[in-house]
Scaffold this motif. Structure first.
Motif, mmCIF file in Angstrom:
data_model
loop_
_atom_site.group_PDB
_atom_site.id
_atom_site.type_symbol
_atom_site.label_atom_id
_atom_site.label_comp_id
_atom_site.label_asym_id
_atom_site.label_seq_id
_atom_site.Cartn_x
_atom_site.Cartn_y
_atom_site.Cartn_z
ATOM 1 N N ILE A 82 0.834 -1.193 0.000
ATOM 2 C CA ILE A 82 0.000 0.000 0.000
ATOM 3 C C ILE A 82 0.875 1.252 0.000
ATOM 4 O O ILE A 82 1.901 1.292 0.660
ATOM 5 N N GLY A 83 0.439 2.276 -0.755
ATOM 6 C CA GLY A 83 1.068 3.591 -0.642
ATOM 7 C C GLY A 83 0.145 4.469 0.195
ATOM 8 O O GLY A 83 -1.065 4.300 0.169
ATOM 9 N N PHE A 84 0.739 5.382 0.976
ATOM 10 C CA PHE A 84 -0.076 6.183 1.895
ATOM 11 C C PHE A 84 0.454 7.606 1.856
ATOM 12 O O PHE A 84 1.655 7.820 2.003
ATOM 13 N N VAL A 85 -0.415 8.574 1.621
ATOM 14 C CA VAL A 85 -0.011 9.975 1.765
ATOM 15 C C VAL A 85 -0.686 10.489 3.030
ATOM 16 O O VAL A 85 -1.910 10.510 3.119
ATOM 17 N N LEU A 89 1.861 14.656 5.827
ATOM 18 C CA LEU A 89 2.874 14.238 4.869
ATOM 19 C C LEU A 89 3.904 13.262 5.423
ATOM 20 O O LEU A 89 4.298 12.324 4.761
ATOM 21 N N ALA A 90 4.374 13.464 6.671
ATOM 22 C CA ALA A 90 5.286 12.511 7.311
ATOM 23 C C ALA A 90 6.545 12.246 6.500
ATOM 24 O O ALA A 90 7.007 11.110 6.394
ATOM 25 N N LEU A 91 7.114 13.294 5.931
ATOM 26 C CA LEU A 91 8.413 13.120 5.257
ATOM 27 C C LEU A 91 9.467 12.954 6.343
ATOM 28 O O LEU A 91 9.460 13.675 7.337
ATOM 29 N N LYS A 99 16.690 10.162 -0.599
ATOM 30 C CA LYS A 99 16.759 9.120 0.436
ATOM 31 C C LYS A 99 15.356 8.726 0.917
ATOM 32 O O LYS A 99 15.107 7.565 1.223
ATOM 33 N N ASN A 100 14.448 9.696 0.967
ATOM 34 C CA ASN A 100 13.079 9.398 1.359
ATOM 35 C C ASN A 100 12.464 8.361 0.419
ATOM 36 O O ASN A 100 11.807 7.423 0.861
ATOM 37 N N LEU A 101 12.713 8.545 -0.866
ATOM 38 C CA LEU A 101 12.157 7.596 -1.822
ATOM 39 C C LEU A 101 12.925 6.287 -1.803
ATOM 40 O O LEU A 101 12.357 5.203 -1.927
ATOM 41 N N GLU A 102 14.230 6.424 -1.618
ATOM 42 C CA GLU A 102 15.063 5.230 -1.700
ATOM 43 C C GLU A 102 14.762 4.245 -0.570
ATOM 44 O O GLU A 102 14.812 3.029 -0.763
ATOM 45 N N VAL A 147 6.622 15.425 -2.976
ATOM 46 C CA VAL A 147 7.554 14.388 -2.512
ATOM 47 C C VAL A 147 6.772 13.265 -1.829
ATOM 48 O O VAL A 147 7.011 12.078 -2.070
ATOM 49 N N ALA A 148 5.805 13.659 -0.990
ATOM 50 C CA ALA A 148 5.007 12.646 -0.293
ATOM 51 C C ALA A 148 4.278 11.762 -1.292
ATOM 52 O O ALA A 148 4.203 10.542 -1.135
ATOM 53 N N LEU A 149 3.785 12.396 -2.347
ATOM 54 C CA LEU A 149 3.080 11.649 -3.389
ATOM 55 C C LEU A 149 4.045 10.690 -4.081
ATOM 56 O O LEU A 149 3.747 9.502 -4.274
ATOM 57 N N ALA A 150 5.224 11.205 -4.439
ATOM 58 C CA ALA A 150 6.215 10.374 -5.123
ATOM 59 C C ALA A 150 6.617 9.200 -4.240
ATOM 60 O O ALA A 150 6.768 8.074 -4.707
ATOM 61 N N ARG A 151 6.779 9.462 -2.933
ATOM 62 C CA ARG A 151 7.193 8.387 -2.035
ATOM 63 C C ARG A 151 6.115 7.308 -1.939
ATOM 64 O O ARG A 151 6.416 6.120 -1.842
ATOM 65 N N ALA A 152 4.859 7.744 -1.965
ATOM 66 C CA ALA A 152 3.776 6.760 -1.865
ATOM 67 C C ALA A 152 3.667 5.921 -3.139
ATOM 68 O O ALA A 152 3.214 4.782 -3.098
ATOM 69 N N LEU A 153 4.097 6.491 -4.282
ATOM 70 C CA LEU A 153 3.900 5.799 -5.559
ATOM 71 C C LEU A 153 5.129 5.056 -6.056
ATOM 72 O O LEU A 153 5.034 4.234 -6.950
ATOM 73 N N VAL A 154 6.302 5.343 -5.459
ATOM 74 C CA VAL A 154 7.551 4.895 -6.069
ATOM 75 C C VAL A 154 7.664 3.381 -6.129
ATOM 76 O O VAL A 154 8.286 2.822 -7.025
ATOM 77 N N SER A 155 7.017 2.697 -5.193
ATOM 78 C CA SER A 155 7.124 1.233 -5.216
ATOM 79 C C SER A 155 6.035 0.599 -6.086
ATOM 80 O O SER A 155 5.859 -0.611 -6.065
ATOM 81 N N ARG A 156 5.320 1.424 -6.860
ATOM 82 C CA ARG A 156 4.221 0.949 -7.725
ATOM 83 C C ARG A 156 3.206 0.115 -6.958
ATOM 84 O O ARG A 156 2.916 -1.023 -7.322
ATOM 85 N N PRO A 157 2.627 0.664 -5.878
ATOM 86 C CA PRO A 157 1.618 -0.091 -5.139
ATOM 87 C C PRO A 157 0.334 -0.170 -5.946
ATOM 88 O O PRO A 157 0.092 0.678 -6.800
ATOM 89 N N SER A 158 -0.443 -1.206 -5.682
ATOM 90 C CA SER A 158 -1.696 -1.307 -6.432
ATOM 91 C C SER A 158 -2.806 -0.521 -5.740
ATOM 92 O O SER A 158 -3.844 -0.273 -6.313
#
Ligand code: ATP
Ligand code: MG
Lengths: 224, 525
Positions: A82-85, A89-91, A99-102, A147-158
């Motif tokens: 799951i991706g969560f925004v 934001l919780a960056l 690094k946040n995305l990584e 950034v929060a959006l990118a972090r939630a989506l970067v792992s390609r969650p369904s």
């Protein structure tokens, strides 16, 4: 088959009934907007789906698999994909944007070269590729939100859950980012649950609208 | 007007009780036979013995802060964040050593290892003998002081964890298991606070003298105490404590760098939001057993051994006879110190939060400095200040002890109350002001009731620390004003072991009752 299915979910917090007998199905690829007054239990519902808390009654299914049942988290959050925004934001404040995305990809064991490529692509999609080495505190509100959006989506969650992600932004920026979220969803094709108070966002984003009040669902309608 | 007057008066109490002694002591160390001279200091740096003492002090403090950090942080994580059973009880047990005078831990461990001790029932004689051979010296001092100071990083970890924004951890939990979340997210966020807790342990250890003196490990603070009490040599006692004061000053610099983030000793006492708990799963029973064993080994066994060797009603009769008056006095002085500091701490916290007088930062820094410098330094300074013909009423009465408490433990009270004041919105006071309430009535009827819990916690915390105080009272006590820790310490040289155990038990019990009340306050939401 429904991507998410809630079956007669009831939840108490500190002895208070917060969610009462909720039944809800979310179709794959839908953009469901969850509306409702403050304190009606929207955040609690998302936290149940994410697996941070267990329901007191009822069951939750994701992609047909039972993930939570009464008093028990069967599948822990990190295995739900799951991706969560978050509303705030919780960056992670001690990590750069990159690094946040990584962290998300590293936790899944993706090799370094692939991570780099994926993050680059994701940051391009949200229009942040020049800011990857900045710290969260050095970004504007709109940039942090992306950034929060990118972090939630970067792992390609369904499945992506968004808890009033745009609530702290001004009106112009909100409309702009809502459009961007819509476009990203169409490109990537995830299922989305989006919590908001804002009618305009609802109009822009929703394919399905659910209205909550006092811990129950008052209305559930499709929208083209 | 009245506001500034009262706040200044509160600040002045701190300066007179603490700063004046340190300054006058520094001044007198620069005088030799009425002339200005550096010879006391030159002597320190030229004598080889002093360097050895310094090395010993630093070694001890370094090892203790390292061990207490590396045990305290994992314990704080387990007891503050995981679903380990009986966590409240376990944390209370692990906190006992810091609540009693530290040398009592040294006595009780000595007691277990002795020929009559409780371990005799479980361990063969040669193991016991070799353990007790290694006990006196560096090894024993490190063991005892690590036990004593373990609660500082442990409790601080628990508090700091409560200050981490829960959604930061939730965001990480969506993709990673707990170990990785702790390593990459939680611990890095609280790291500045943890570093400072290790620094605090370091300076407190440097100033510690009762334990190394009991265990005959030669360190700086023992030396300056002996210089002072045996030879009555002000100059060199002072000069000897200066290196320790300088190190305490360094702590201050480090703290001020982080104080803007409000990380250090200023975490809220209570917090509302629900946090994710670490589900330990299969390892839950093992970790529980591990923590219980640790608590058993370092706290319960030594205390049981004290109890075991004082198992005789006549011992307690005698203990009351020789130390009953000191016990009552201890309670009275601690009561006085705590009550005064509850008021002073509240006023100082208000000063610091609202930056009411220009020296608000000085008030804050000074109070921390006075906590960090060795108690012996403060004690010698108090004597240097008040031992003159005009101020005998202070020097030869309980006032000098209470002044020492006011200086040393001010920071506990002001920081605890400050953390609560930070949570109260300024509009509360402003609303009362608009309604026409004067400053005094706003303080009494609005702010004080709103921070009632914190004031109570501060009172109890200071009470406990005054009760256990050994360093200051041992140096400054006038005849007829001994407190219980002082009486026990002085009796230790020639009292019978049974009696000493009985006295120590008396001390432990009289600390544990108020401590469990504090604990109750701390955990209740
Ligand atoms: N940890 C908690 N303990 C007790 N009650 C809680 C807790 N968290 C939330 N609640 C209560 O549960 C109810 C639902 O809270 P929730 O956060 O889900 O509301 P919400 O719909 O997201 O509101 P908002 O729009 O303001 O974010 C609220 O009435 C709140 O007071
Ligand atoms: Mg909410």
């Amino acid at each position: 088959m429904a991507e998410v299915k809630l079956k007669s979910i009831t939840k108490y917090l500190d002895g208070r009934l917060v969610l009462k007998d909720i039944d809800l199905e979310i179709e794959k690829g839908a953009r469901l907007v969850l509306l409702g007054p403050s304190g009606c239990g929207k955040t609690t519902l998302l936290r149940l789906i994410a697996g941070f808390i267990a329901p007191d009654e009822g069951e939750i299914f994701i992609s047909g698999k039972m993930v939570s049942k009464a008093g028990e988290i069967v599948v822990p959050p990190e295995e739900r994909g799951i991706g969560f925004v978050f509303q705030d934001l919780a960056l992670w404040p001690h990590m750069s944007v990159y690094k946040n995305l990584e962290f998300v990809l590293k936790a899944q064991g993706m090799p370094k070269a692939k991570r780099k490529e994926r993050i680059k692509k994701m940051l391009e999609m949200v229009g942040l590729k020049d800011l990857s080495s900045r710290m969260p505190a050095q970004l504007s509100g709109g940039q942090q939100q992306r950034v929060a959006l990118a972090r939630a989506l970067v792992s390609r969650p369904s499945l992506v859950l968004m808890d009033e992600p745009l609530s702290s932004l001004d009106w112009d920026l909100r409309a702009h980012l809502a459009k961007r979220i819509c476009k990203l969803q169409e490109e990537i094709g995830f299922t989305m649950v989006y919590v908001t108070h804002d009618r305009e966002e609802t109009r822009q984003l929703a394919t399905q609208v659910v209205v909550m009040k006092n811990g129950t669902i008052k209305g559930n309608g499709e929208k083209s | 007007m009245i506001k500034r007057l009262i706040l200044w008066a509160a600040a002045l109490v701190l300066f007179i009780s603490g700063v004046l002694p340190v300054l006058s002591m520094f001044y007198s160390s620069l005088l030799l036979d009425g002339h200005f001279s550096f010879s006391n200091y030159l002597h320190i740096f030229s004598s080889e013995r002093e360097w050895i003492l310094l090395k010993n002090s630093l070694t001890l403090a370094f090892l203790v802060s390292l061990i207490s950090l590396f045990l305290g942080v994992p314990l704080g994580l387990l007891l503050g964040k995981a679903d380990i059973p009986f966590k409240r009880q376990l944390s209370l047990i692990l906190c006992i050593p810091i609540l009693i005078p530290p040398y009592i831990m040294a006595v009780s461990v000595d007691n277990c290892l002795g020929q009559e001790g409780i371990l005799r029932l479980f361990l063969p004689g040669w193991v016991l003998r070799s353990l007790s051979d290694h006990y006196f010296g560096l090894g024993g001092s490190v063991f005892v002081l690590s036990t004593v100071y373990l609660p500082i990083p442990m409790l601080l970890t628990i508090c700091l964890l409560k200050n981490v924004n829960p959604s930061l951890e939730e965001a990480a939990r969506l993709c990673a298991k707990w170990p990785l979340v702790l390593k990459e997210i939680t611990l890095p966020i609280i790291r500045p606070g943890l570093t400072l807790s290790a620094l605090l342990v370091f300076v407190l250890c440097l100033g510690e003298f009762s334990v190394p003196s009991y265990l005959r490990y030669q360190v700086f603070s023992v030396e300056s105490f002996t210089q002072f009490s045996a030879v009555y040599d002000f100059g060199s006692a002072t000069a000897q404590s200066m290196p320790l004061a300088v190190i305490a000053l360094l702590l201050l610099v480090a703290e001020s760098r982080y104080s803007r983030k409000n990380l250090f000793l200023s975490t809220p006492l209570v917090s509302g939001t629900k946090r994710l708990e670490i589900a330990l799963g299969k390892s839950r029973p093992y970790l529980f057993i591990l923590v219980s064993c640790l608590a058993f080994l370092i706290v319960i066994v030594p205390l049981l051994s004290l109890f075991y060797s004082s198992l005789d009603l006549s011992i307690y009769e005698e203990a009351i006879k020789v130390a009953g008056d000191a016990l009552l006095r201890s309670f009275f002085y601690a009561f006085l110190g705590a009550s005064l500091l509850a008021v002073l701490g509240f006023l100082s916290a208000y000063t610091i939060k609202n930056r009411q007088i220009w020296c608000w930062r000085l008030v804050d820094m000074t109070s921390l400095f006075l906590f960090a410098i060795p108690g012996t330094v403060l004690g010698i300074g108090l004597i240097a200040t008040w031992n003159n013909p005009w101020t005998q009423f202070v020097y030869s009465s309980l006032l000098i002890i209470v002044l020492g408490y006011l200086a040393r433990y001010h920071v506990l009270s002001s920081r605890i109350i400050l953390s609560q004041l930070h949570l109260i919105s300024p509009s509360m006071e402003e609303a009362a002001q608009l309604a026409g309430a004067g400053w005094l009535s706003r303080m009494v009827f609005i702010l004080a009731p709103l921070s009632k819990r914190a004031i109570m916690a501060a009172w109890l915390c200071v009470f406990l620390f005054c009760l256990r105080d050994t360093d200051i009272s041992l140096i400054v006590y006038p005849p007829g004003c001994e407190t219980l820790p002082v009486r026990i310490f002085t009796l230790m040289a020639n009292g019978s072991p049974g009696l000493i155990s009985g006295l120590c038990m008396l001390m432990v019990v009289s600390v544990l009752v108020p401590a469990s009340i504090l604990w109750h306050l701390r955990w209740r939401r």
